[in-house]
Design a protein around this motif. Sequence first.
Motif, PDB file in Angstrom:
ATOM      1  N   PRO A 167     -41.774  63.020 -19.840  1.00 18.13           N
ATOM      2  CA  PRO A 167     -42.094  61.825 -20.618  1.00 18.13           C
ATOM      3  C   PRO A 167     -43.578  61.445 -20.550  1.00 18.13           C
ATOM      4  CG  PRO A 167     -41.067  61.202 -18.544  1.00 18.13           C
ATOM      5  CD  PRO A 167     -41.063  62.708 -18.608  1.00 18.13           C
ATOM      6  N   TYR A 168     -44.013  60.794 -21.594  1.00 19.92           N
ATOM      7  CA  TYR A 168     -45.384  60.250 -21.629  1.00 19.92           C
ATOM      8  C   TYR A 168     -45.274  58.755 -21.861  1.00 19.92           C
ATOM      9  CZ  TYR A 168     -47.055  65.025 -22.025  1.00 19.92           C
ATOM     10  OH  TYR A 168     -47.314  66.338 -21.770  1.00 19.92           O
ATOM     11  N   SER A 169     -46.163  58.015 -21.220  1.00 14.59           N
ATOM     12  CA  SER A 169     -46.120  56.560 -21.417  1.00 14.59           C
ATOM     13  C   SER A 169     -46.938  56.164 -22.628  1.00 14.59           C
ATOM     14  CB  SER A 169     -46.636  55.853 -20.181  1.00 14.59           C
ATOM     15  OG  SER A 169     -47.915  56.328 -19.822  1.00 14.59           O
TER      16      SER A 169
END
Length: 169
Positions: A167-169
Amino acid sequence: MPVSMYRLSVPVFVRGLTVLSALLEKAEAHAAANGIASEVLVNSRLAPDMLPLSGQIQRVSDTAKNALGRLSGKPAPSFPDTETTMAELKARIEKTIAYLQSVPAADLEGSEGREVKLNVGSLGVTFTGESYLLEFALPNFFFHVTTAYDILRHDGIEIGKRDYLGPYS
């Protein structure tokens, strides 16, 4: 402003290990849903002369913690390679992440110029800290992360590129 050795190592290693832990969770769910003993996956390998999934995760862990030990000049913890279950592999990942996060950025300051000597097979190699991290430790780390991913994918776990990248924020 130059990128620090800490920034090039700790967050990268932690991210890769976190991704591996998530992949193992998907593998556990797949095994449970399909009546497969998770130990079958732990011992799965791509080829007879390659390490099984457990060995790949052990090498990921060793590469990350030993890289910080070599770069900081302080001993890294040693974990025996005795994991035989998914739970034990995830625990090893957690211990590795905890160690990585315990190393202060200051411990890696100036490590780009530190001499790092390794025996690679029968060959003795000397690196600077920077070349060790960029040309040996990170490629080795990602080789084993990728191989663990490939083993799980080969065994039918429904994972893809987004799972590998995390995941990427």
